[in-house]
Design a protein around this motif. Sequence first.
Motif, PDB file in Angstrom:
ATOM      1  N   CYS A  77      44.240  46.715  38.529  1.00 54.61           N
ATOM      2  CA  CYS A  77      44.588  45.387  39.777  1.00 54.61           C
ATOM      3  C   CYS A  77      43.194  44.414  38.894  1.00 54.61           C
ATOM      4  CB  CYS A  77      43.355  45.778  41.148  1.00 54.61           C
ATOM      5  SG  CYS A  77      45.141  46.403  42.386  1.00 54.61           S
ATOM      6  N   ALA A  78      42.449  45.171  38.409  1.00 56.98           N
ATOM      7  CA  ALA A  78      40.928  44.735  37.444  1.00 56.98           C
ATOM      8  C   ALA A  78      42.059  43.807  36.151  1.00 56.98           C
ATOM      9  CB  ALA A  78      40.481  45.043  36.506  1.00 56.98           C
ATOM     10  N   LEU A  79      43.189  44.214  35.323  1.00 54.65           N
ATOM     11  CA  LEU A  79      43.260  43.642  34.476  1.00 54.65           C
ATOM     12  C   LEU A  79      44.930  42.777  35.502  1.00 54.65           C
ATOM     13  CD1 LEU A  79      44.240  47.010  32.018  1.00 54.65           C
ATOM     14  CD2 LEU A  79      42.617  45.231  32.072  1.00 54.65           C
ATOM     15  N   THR A  80      45.267  42.404  35.904  1.00 50.08           N
ATOM     16  CA  THR A  80      46.355  41.711  36.489  1.00 50.08           C
ATOM     17  C   THR A  80      45.751  40.618  37.835  1.00 50.08           C
ATOM     18  OG1 THR A  80      46.749  43.262  38.258  1.00 50.08           O
ATOM     19  CG2 THR A  80      47.926  42.758  36.663  1.00 50.08           C
ATOM     20  N   GLY A  81      44.088  40.970  37.902  1.00 49.02           N
ATOM     21  CA  GLY A  81      43.482  39.487  38.090  1.00 49.02           C
ATOM     22  C   GLY A  81      43.869  39.846  39.900  1.00 49.02           C
ATOM     23  N   ARG A  82      43.437  40.956  40.340  1.00 55.62           N
ATOM     24  CA  ARG A  82      44.066  41.518  41.970  1.00 55.62           C
ATOM     25  C   ARG A  82      42.701  42.119  42.547  1.00 55.62           C
ATOM     26  NH1 ARG A  82      48.982  42.580  39.792  1.00 55.62           N
ATOM     27  NH2 ARG A  82      50.853  41.009  41.279  1.00 55.62           N
ATOM     28  N   LEU A  83      41.542  41.789  42.757  1.00 51.93           N
ATOM     29  CA  LEU A  83      40.397  42.082  43.154  1.00 51.93           C
ATOM     30  C   LEU A  83      40.160  41.512  44.188  1.00 51.93           C
ATOM     31  CD1 LEU A  83      38.041  43.521  39.839  1.00 51.93           C
ATOM     32  CD2 LEU A  83      39.427  45.001  41.035  1.00 51.93           C
ATOM     33  N   GLY A  84      40.443  40.270  43.917  1.00 51.02           N
ATOM     34  CA  GLY A  84      40.219  39.003  45.192  1.00 51.02           C
ATOM     35  C   GLY A  84      40.829  40.164  46.293  1.00 51.02           C
ATOM     36  N   GLY A  85      42.117  39.874  45.775  1.00 47.39           N
ATOM     37  CA  GLY A  85      43.040  40.007  46.841  1.00 47.39           C
ATOM     38  C   GLY A  85      42.638  42.059  47.895  1.00 47.39           C
ATOM     39  N   LEU A  86      42.249  42.819  46.744  1.00 49.30           N
ATOM     40  CA  LEU A  86      41.507  43.668  46.868  1.00 49.30           C
ATOM     41  C   LEU A  86      40.245  43.654  48.601  1.00 49.30           C
ATOM     42  CD1 LEU A  86      41.525  46.598  43.764  1.00 49.30           C
ATOM     43  CD2 LEU A  86      42.710  46.929  46.718  1.00 49.30           C
ATOM     44  N   ARG A  87      39.447  43.025  47.703  1.00 49.17           N
ATOM     45  CA  ARG A  87      38.072  42.511  48.774  1.00 49.17           C
ATOM     46  C   ARG A  87      38.767  41.465  49.921  1.00 49.17           C
ATOM     47  NH1 ARG A  87      35.789  41.549  43.604  1.00 49.17           N
ATOM     48  NH2 ARG A  87      36.597  39.272  43.506  1.00 49.17           N
ATOM     49  N   ALA A  88      39.352  40.939  50.131  1.00 45.70           N
ATOM     50  CA  ALA A  88      40.162  40.216  51.054  1.00 45.70           C
ATOM     51  C   ALA A  88      40.872  41.455  51.851  1.00 45.70           C
ATOM     52  CB  ALA A  88      41.177  39.097  50.397  1.00 45.70           C
ATOM     53  N   ALA A  89      41.351  42.438  51.574  1.00 49.46           N
ATOM     54  CA  ALA A  89      42.452  43.054  52.176  1.00 49.46           C
ATOM     55  C   ALA A  89      41.305  43.814  53.086  1.00 49.46           C
ATOM     56  CB  ALA A  89      43.363  44.339  51.067  1.00 49.46           C
ATOM     57  N   VAL A  90      40.209  44.263  52.509  1.00 49.17           N
ATOM     58  CA  VAL A  90      38.917  45.473  52.955  1.00 49.17           C
ATOM     59  C   VAL A  90      39.048  45.137  54.229  1.00 49.17           C
ATOM     60  CG1 VAL A  90      37.408  46.532  52.706  1.00 49.17           C
ATOM     61  CG2 VAL A  90      39.173  47.269  51.068  1.00 49.17           C
TER      62      VAL A  90
END
Length: 324
Positions: A77-90
């Motif tokens: 997720c970090a390598l593909t730029g999805r950390l923002g999506g993780l935070r939003a889903a949480v």
Amino acid sequence: MPDDRSTDEAVPGPRAAALAAPDAAGEGRGRGVAYALATYVSWGFLPLFFRLLRPLPPAYVVAHRVIWASLLFAALCALTGRLGGLRAAVGRPRTLAALALSAVLIAVNWLLYVYAVSSGRVLEASLGYFINPLLNVALGVAVLGERLERRSWLAIGLAAAGVLVLSVGRTGGVPWLSLGLALSFGLYGLVRKRLELDTLTASTLEALLLAPFGLAYALLVGAGAAPPPSHGVPLWALLLASGALTAVPLYWFASAARLLPLSQLGFFQYISPSLQFLLAVLAFGETFTARHAWGFGCIWAALALSSLVAYRRAPGGARPALSR
């Protein structure tokens, strides 16, 4: 005076763009097929890996699978730029609750699968994943209110007949392990279908939700199950590798799903149980009787009929490359 040819090459006109578009689409489809094949072939050969971990209890293996997969998923997720999506889903309680449910379902599925392999019941595992696509159709009718044509009902009836044939005269009656695998994965897919998250983000959150329980089990309940020093590095290395064998194929699947129509991707899903079936009979020496032949035959006929229905429903552009 400038060269007209260089201008044409630097700024392609509408015709050139139109000619290039099919090539780009074909290249994307080719990569999608490669990702799909890599995904389902790797899943099909997983029994070979988990048989190496038979000295360990299935729950201990799943605990490590969750721990190391969560770390790899987070890295992807970090390598593909999805950390923002993780935070939003949480930050969305309903999404998090749905992910908690899907996490429980996939953990049950993994536990049943590892148990099937460690106990020499790979044939039953393959049956579960052959049943799964047909169960998905039934769940779509029962839960999502989807309507089926006559041939789809016939396919479900054939599958039910196959399960009945495999149950009659069988020690222990109904093949609960197969049905448990099919039901847990079918319900998992149903929950995930309602989530507006990409595969990698959702899988990462599922693994992160399960990781504390896996860590607690591995450290406390499973402490006595840890590989003794006599096993050396290889068994520990296999436990570490279980995370990669969970995360990487799912990343390939996410890539394939992005590049291929779902109707085309569905035709690859029978590779895994077919390989598991062949491993069970040819490599592991599991018994395959006439009753198995009749039962599996009914289910294979149901899958062929269901695939034909799906193929004919698919729009022209979504049909497999085989049709061209």
